[in-house]
Design an enzyme around this catalytic site. Structure first.
Site, PDB file in Angstrom:
ATOM      1  N   ASP A 212      48.158  24.625  38.211  1.00  0.00           N
ATOM      2  CA  ASP A 212      46.864  24.137  38.139  1.00  0.00           C
ATOM      3  C   ASP A 212      46.639  24.457  39.679  1.00  0.00           C
ATOM      4  OD1 ASP A 212      44.578  23.220  36.601  1.00  0.00           O
ATOM      5  OD2 ASP A 212      44.338  22.051  38.391  1.00  0.00           O
TER       6      ASP A 212
ATOM      7  N   ASN B 262      34.937  26.424  45.190  1.00  0.00           N
ATOM      8  CA  ASN B 262      34.010  26.972  44.322  1.00  0.00           C
ATOM      9  C   ASN B 262      32.649  26.404  45.291  1.00  0.00           C
ATOM     10  OD1 ASN B 262      34.661  28.649  42.515  1.00  0.00           O
ATOM     11  ND2 ASN B 262      34.982  27.171  40.791  1.00  0.00           N
TER      12      ASN B 262
ATOM     13  N   HIS C 175      31.415  30.772  43.556  1.00  0.00           N
ATOM     14  CA  HIS C 175      32.048  31.089  42.463  1.00  0.00           C
ATOM     15  C   HIS C 175      32.865  32.536  42.522  1.00  0.00           C
ATOM     16  CE1 HIS C 175      31.506  27.421  40.060  1.00  0.00           C
ATOM     17  NE2 HIS C 175      30.163  27.643  40.441  1.00  0.00           N
TER      18      HIS C 175
ATOM     19  N   ASP D 199      36.542  33.021  42.221  1.00  0.00           N
ATOM     20  CA  ASP D 199      37.312  34.067  41.121  1.00  0.00           C
ATOM     21  C   ASP D 199      38.281  35.042  41.794  1.00  0.00           C
ATOM     22  OD1 ASP D 199      35.667  33.246  39.222  1.00  0.00           O
ATOM     23  OD2 ASP D 199      34.278  34.998  39.073  1.00  0.00           O
TER      24      ASP D 199
ATOM     25  N   GLU E  98      40.953  27.303  36.339  1.00  0.00           N
ATOM     26  CA  GLU E  98      41.987  27.427  37.284  1.00  0.00           C
ATOM     27  C   GLU E  98      43.460  27.042  36.732  1.00  0.00           C
ATOM     28  OE1 GLU E  98      40.108  23.310  38.133  1.00  0.00           O
ATOM     29  OE2 GLU E  98      39.592  25.198  37.231  1.00  0.00           O
TER      30      GLU E  98
END
Length: 344
Positions: free
Chosen positions: A220, A228, A233, A237, A262
């Site tokens: 994670d 973010n 965002h 990405d 994530e």
């Protein structure tokens, strides 16, 4: 529903879910409000049941009418909400697969109707021939022109059926290729190109029958919300995509998947715990050492790391127990300071 009422409902939906009122979002909400019985609307309703706010990843997974343009949510921080249950997440190719299934069903029905028509034509021709043969046996006059006409009509019908069957065969081949592609797409994450949760769930079941030892790692990204919030965002990405590539390279030969958000999962077969730990640690170091920047401005994103929980499969394990154990180890790694691996 009047135009004004629909417009107000769309606006309220966008506001409730903190979505920018751009054409992509408007088209998505318009589709689920005007077609409440569609598979898209039902999937969206199930996802937001209980007050869960739609996130851009969820909209992409649902695959709305603007699936080609990934919708963007606002970048200002929002209050955290309870994440949706994992079982409620819809794969992005599911809607397309449903459409292909309906198309296949329609093709099968068309083929069945064609076969019934051919059978009826053949039966009619057979009856006419038998009638002509009976007339000949009774000595009744029958001209060659009559037989030629019957034969000519049947030949024309046969040729027409052959053309229709040839076309139907070509359509069936095209459908078969689309279904193969859809099946592969349904098991692939659209952002990173890695395997997705569906592929993971299928593969983890195979591990229980594997003669070799298997290990599961859950990884994670640490403090991903900060990325973010600070950079948007779209940058987030790209970070996920970069991490996915590193995990894929380091985990070559094993199943590397984006399990959601994530979080990544790696299923390793035929390795010892020590070998699995070395593989994940090598990937962790590669991610930490990678210097990522915002493409548009050149601004540094800062150090990016991930935490991981690593466990081995046990004889009495189930899908749920092995995953829960890896998940607990992952949270322990987070609580102990992040950027580390906790293992059995």
């Amino acid at each position: 529903m009047t135009s004004d009422k629909l417009y107000n409902r769309i606006g309220q939906f966008l506001e409730d879910h903190r979505l920018v009122p751009d054409p992509a979002h408007y088209a998505f909400v318009h589709a689920i409000l005007t077609q409440p019985n569609s598979s898209l609307a039902k999937a969206a309703a199930e996802l937001i049941d209980g007050g869960v706010r739609l996130h851009q990843d969820d909209i992409q997974r649902l695959g709305g009418p603007a699936a080609g343009q990934r919708p963007m949510t606002r970048e200002e921080p929002v209050a955290p909400s309870e994440p949706p249950p994992r079982d409620h997440l819809v794969d992005p190719a599911e809607t397309r697969t449903d459409a292909l299934a309906e198309q296949t069903q329609g093709h099968v029905e068309a083929l069945s109707a064609m076969i019934r028509t051919i059978h009826a034509d053949t039966s009619a021709f057979s009856a006419n021939l038998e009638r002509s043969a009976a007339e000949i046996r009774r000595g009744e006059p029958i001209g060659l022109a009559t037989l030629a006409k019957l034969t000519g009509e049947m030949l024309e019908r046969i040729h027409d059926s052959e053309r229709r069957l040839e076309k139907a065969t070509a359509e069936a081949d095209a459908l078969r290729e689309k279904l193969v592609e859809a099946r592969a797409s349904a098991r692939r994450d659209p952002l990173t190109g890695l395997a997705n949760r569906l592929a993971f769930n299928e593969s983890i079941g195979q591990c229980f029958q594997a003669p070799q030892s298997c290990c599961l790692a859950l990884c994670d990204v640490d403090r991903f919300k900060r990325i973010n919030d600070q950079h948007g965002h779209a940058v987030g990405d790209r970070v996920l995509n970069a991490i996915g590539q590193i995990l894929s390279e380091e985990g070559h030969g094993h199943l590397v998947c984006r399990h959601g958000g994530e979080e990544f999962a790696i299923l390793m077969t035929g390795v010892t715990m020590a070998q699995a730990h070395k593989l994940i640690d090598r990937a962790r170091e590669a991610v930490r050492e990678k210097r990522l920047r915002v493409r548009e401005t050149g601004e540094s994103i800062g150090e990016v790391t991930f935490s991981a929980g690593l466990t081995g499969f046990r004889p009495d394990d189930t899908h749920e127990t092995v995953f829960a154990r890896a998940d607990a180890l992952l949270y322990r790694a987070k609580n102990e300071g992040r950027n580390r691996i906790c293992r059995d």
